[in-house]
Write an enzyme that holds these catalytic residues in place. Structure first.
Site, PDB file in Angstrom:
ATOM      1  N   GLU A  36       0.825  -1.211   0.000  1.00 55.63           N
ATOM      2  CA  GLU A  36       0.000   0.000   0.000  1.00 55.63           C
ATOM      3  C   GLU A  36       0.858   1.260   0.000  1.00 55.63           C
ATOM      4  OE1 GLU A  36      -3.249   0.696  -0.276  1.00 55.63           O
ATOM      5  OE2 GLU A  36      -3.569  -1.406  -0.727  1.00 55.63           O
ATOM      6  N   CYS A 191     -11.802   3.409 -14.921  1.00 52.22           N
ATOM      7  CA  CYS A 191     -12.139   4.806 -14.609  1.00 52.22           C
ATOM      8  C   CYS A 191     -10.847   5.600 -14.466  1.00 52.22           C
ATOM      9  CB  CYS A 191     -12.964   4.861 -13.331  1.00 52.22           C
ATOM     10  SG  CYS A 191     -13.834   6.424 -13.077  1.00 52.22           S
ATOM     11  N   CYS A 198     -15.559   4.158 -20.295  1.00 50.12           N
ATOM     12  CA  CYS A 198     -16.917   4.143 -19.736  1.00 50.12           C
ATOM     13  C   CYS A 198     -17.767   3.017 -20.319  1.00 50.12           C
ATOM     14  CB  CYS A 198     -17.595   5.485 -19.951  1.00 50.12           C
ATOM     15  SG  CYS A 198     -16.758   6.825 -19.082  1.00 50.12           S
TER      16      CYS A 198
END
Length: 354
Positions: A36, A191, A198
DNA sequence: AAACCGGGGTG
DNA sequence: CACCCAGGTTT
């Protein structure tokens, strides 16, 4: 939520999500945490080799806590944001000292660790422990800002708070680990910031920005500010054995804790460098040889780096100390160096200047 | 050239 | 609390 946001996302994830990244194997809090932090600043493809090397050298919190700081920084060299590497090690020490070597399964306790905030703590809770928590990283911000057409720049507190509310609302009670991976993957793969796909998006039917034909207008962009220009001399001091002098930078600020070249005030003219080295560093040198300068851009200013090479009289070499070292170029390149300094030393070699 | 980025630090 | 900072990569 009435629109089954999580359900559609999970269905998409089962077919198209990323299920085979290195930190998905032997999954534990330590591996999730390190991945992370690396992913906060770098894309997945770049992170993978860094992550694997880091895990080989520091397989768990104990190994990281007990390692020399230079070793940690050298494994981070090139990733940028070196304060994060130091925070990583500081947190590993806390995990050993305060939590008996085990990561706490508690949002507040995780956030008490240096470098772990609300979103990273939530990522660890969901990914490593399967607990329900909402994350809001850059990918998720983009998905939510578009889906709900949230105006404004997410760096602004009011905008950020709205996004956190949506993040909490959409987080399901079941399959939260997959959901978290799914929404991050959607942001990274579909996205995207420019040219979002899309037509492949499972959320298209209820996406407010898409309905308005304005997907790329969200999230709002950061208000821009002019960057000041700064200049510095960087001296490549070379002794009679062909070693160069490196100086460790102060622990905070630009390139904190990294090894770099000694710097001199840009107010000195080229003809004053010799004298400046003598007075500031106590080193007697021959006349400088100027190397072509270059510009390095930081988030908030441009730095013009003017390198100069000075041969040092053998009899006046200062000794190594904590923050000063004479090293051959190959040894220097194994240390944690700022990217432009690494490039400079490498290029200087190619130009046969060293 | 500008955007990007989670959290620490500071006023 | 609101703002500023960090640093290399991608667009």
């Amino acid at each position: 939520m009435p629109d089954n946001f999580a359900g559609r996302l999970l269905e998409w994830y089962d077919q198209h999500g990323r299920h085979d990244l290195p930190w998905h194997h032997n999954r534990n809090a330590y591996r999730v945490w390190v991945s992370e932090i690396m992913l906060q600043q770098t894309q997945v493809t770049t992170v993978i080799p860094y992550f694997n090397a880091f895990m080989r050298r520091f397989p768990d919190a104990r190994a990281l806590a007990e390692a020399p700081e230079d070793d940690v920084l050298s494994h981070w060299s090139g990733l940028g944001y070196y304060a994060r590497a130091r925070n990583l090690q500081k947190a590993a020490k806390t995990v050993m000292a305060e939590f008996g070597g085990e990561f706490p399964q508690d949002q507040d306790k995780l956030e008490s660790l240096t470098g772990i905030g609300r979103s990273t703590a939530a990522a660890i809770l969901t990914q490593a422990f399967g607990k329900r928590a909402a994350i809001l990283d850059g990918n998720v911000k983009r998905v939510l800002a578009r889906y709900h057409a949230v105006p404004g720049w997410p760096g602004q507190t009011s905008v950020l708070n709205r996004l956190w509310e949506y993040a909490e609302q959409h987080t399901p009670h079941d399959r939260v680990r997959d959901y978290t991976q799914a929404i991050m993957d959607l942001g990274a793969m579909v996205c995207t910031r420019t040219r979002p796909q899309c037509d492949s998006c499972p959320l298209q039917a209820d996406c407010t920005a898409y309905a308005r034909g304005e997907a790329t207008l969200y999230p709002g962009s950061k208000p821009k500010k002019a960057k000041p220009e700064k200049t510095t001399w960087m001296v490549i001091l070379e002794d009679s054995q062909g070693r160069i002098m490196l100086e460790r930078r102060p622990p905070s600020g630009i390139w904190g804790g990294l090894w770099s070249l000694p710097e001199l005030d840009p107010a000195f003219g080229a003809d004053e460098l010799q004298d400046a080295c003598e007075r500031k560093l106590g080193i007697a040198c021959e006349t400088p040889q100027l190397i072509s300068g270059f510009r390095h851009t930081f988030s908030h200013y441009h730095l013009h780096i003017q390198p100069a090479r000075l041969r040092v009289h053998g009899s006046h070499v200062v000794a190594d100390s904590d923050n000063l070292r004479w090293l051959h170029r190959d040894e220097a390149l194994t240390l944690g160096l700022p990217a432009p300094i690494r490039t400079l030393l490498t290029d200087a070699e190619q130009a046969a200047l060293l």
